[in-house]
Write an enzyme that holds these catalytic residues in place. Structure first.
Site, short mmCIF file in Angstrom:
data_model
loop_
_atom_site.label_atom_id
_atom_site.label_comp_id
_atom_site.label_asym_id
_atom_site.label_seq_id
_atom_site.Cartn_x
_atom_site.Cartn_y
_atom_site.Cartn_z
CB CYS A 3 -0.91 0.00 1.22
SG CYS A 3 -1.79 1.56 1.44
CD GLU B 82 -7.36 9.70 5.57
OE1 GLU B 82 -6.64 10.16 4.67
OE2 GLU B 82 -8.27 8.89 5.36
CB SER B 83 -1.00 8.19 4.60
OG SER B 83 -1.62 8.96 3.60
CE LYS C 205 -10.49 -4.15 4.49
NZ LYS C 205 -11.41 -3.06 4.22
CB VAL D 209 -3.62 -0.20 5.91
CG1 VAL D 209 -4.02 -1.41 6.71
CG2 VAL D 209 -3.52 -0.51 4.43
N1 GSH Z 1 -6.72 8.46 2.39
C1 GSH Z 1 -6.21 7.26 3.00
C2 GSH Z 1 -6.22 6.17 1.93
C3 GSH Z 1 -5.89 4.79 2.50
C4 GSH Z 1 -6.30 3.67 1.55
O1 GSH Z 1 -7.09 3.87 0.61
N2 GSH Z 1 -5.75 2.46 1.78
C5 GSH Z 1 -6.14 1.30 1.00
C6 GSH Z 1 -4.97 0.38 0.70
S1 GSH Z 1 -3.74 1.09 -0.34
C7 GSH Z 1 -7.09 0.44 1.84
O2 GSH Z 1 -6.97 0.34 3.03
N3 GSH Z 1 -8.03 -0.23 1.15
C8 GSH Z 1 -8.89 -1.18 1.81
C9 GSH Z 1 -10.32 -0.84 1.71
O3 GSH Z 1 -10.65 0.23 1.15
O4 GSH Z 1 -11.13 -1.64 2.17
C10 GSH Z 1 -4.82 7.53 3.55
O5 GSH Z 1 -4.14 8.43 3.03
O6 GSH Z 1 -4.43 6.87 4.53
#
Ligand code: GSH
Length: 241
Positions: A29, A82-83, A56, A69
């Site tokens: 990710c 949030e990253s 999950k 994540v």
């Molecule tokens: N805006 C969030 C985006 C995080 C995100 O989209 N992560 C994806 C993986 S790259 C995720 O967890 N996807 C799983 C899901 O949506 O169920 C950030 O910046 O942390």
């Protein structure tokens, strides 16, 4: 680098030890790579828990309300999500080395660029889902146009990195997508990306690969390509990554 991804049925990890932080991540990710870069740049020791995002663990939605994540557990029951917010949290909690420019005006300009970076990485999502080269080719002009301000900033700045002589927050926050660009190029050799228009960014990419924090998380383009291909085809198996 091989990790075990926790999935449905797996127990929740043991409670966090006092003074430690725990990052819920997923090896591939790009958003989760952001805090991993900051943690490495600051030499913070942390627990890492990788999550199988296709299956999950039941308890994960009590860590992150959307079960995404990254998430950073910073104390019992205290989680930052949030990253970008996690990166900010780490930068203020562990100030050394500082990652934002000390000059408030320069910092504001870097933050503005970071906001604009969305225009570069959103097409990446399209590439992740692409099953036809045409889909990827279509996003090239948009990505190239969105990258222009970054090329110009490096040219104006006169340093190897946006952060100066070493990478700073802006460098680390955009790196995960730069790392994956090479994978996309490997997957689509017919892609004509105007690399000649981005000499500063190309040199920046090479310099980033030498940075210890980047080296701690970087993966080969072929490994990213394998993940992206399986993701797009729907053949991804987290137990075989
Ligand atoms: N805006 C969030 C985006 C995080 C995100 O989209 N992560 C994806 C993986 S790259 C995720 O967890 N996807 C799983 C899901 O949506 O169920 C950030 O910046 O942390």
């Amino acid at each position: 680098m091989s990790v075990r991804f926790l999935q449905k049925g797996d127990p929740r990890p043991a409670p966090l030890q006092a003074g430690k932080v725990r990052l819920y991540s997923m090896l591939f990710c790009p958003y989760a790579q952001r805090p991993r870069l900051v943690l490495a740049a600051k030499g913070i020791s942390y627990d890492e828990v990788d999550i199988n995002l296709q299956n999950k663990p039941e308890w994960y939605s009590s860590v992150h309300p959307e079960a995404k994540v990254p998430a950073l557990e910073v104390g019992r029951g205290r989680v930052v999500i949030e990253s970008l917010d996690i990166a900010e949290y780490l930068d203020s909690k562990f100030p050394e080395p500082p990652l934002w420019p000390a000059d408030p005006e320069t910092k504001a300009r870097h933050k503005l660029l970071l906001d604009q970076f969305e225009k570069v990485y959103m097409p990446y999502v399209q590439c992740m889902r692409a099953t036809e080269p045409q889909t990827v080719m279509e996003v090239v002009p948009t990505v190239a146009a969105a990258m222009r301000p970054f090329e110009d900033k490096l040219a104006e700045n006169g340093h190897k990195f946006f952060g100066g002589e070493r990478p700073g927050m802006l460098d680390y926050m955009i790196w995960p997508w730069a790392e994956r660009c090479e994978a996309i190029r490997t997957m689509y050799p017919q892609l004509k990306f105007p690399t000649e228009e981005f000499p500063q960014l190309l040199a920046w990419g090479e310099a980033m690969k030498e940075d210890p924090a980047v080296r701690a998380s970087i993966m080969k383009p072929e490994r990213h390509a394998d993940f992206i291909r399986k993701f797009a085809e729907g053949t991804l198996d987290y137990n075989d990554l």
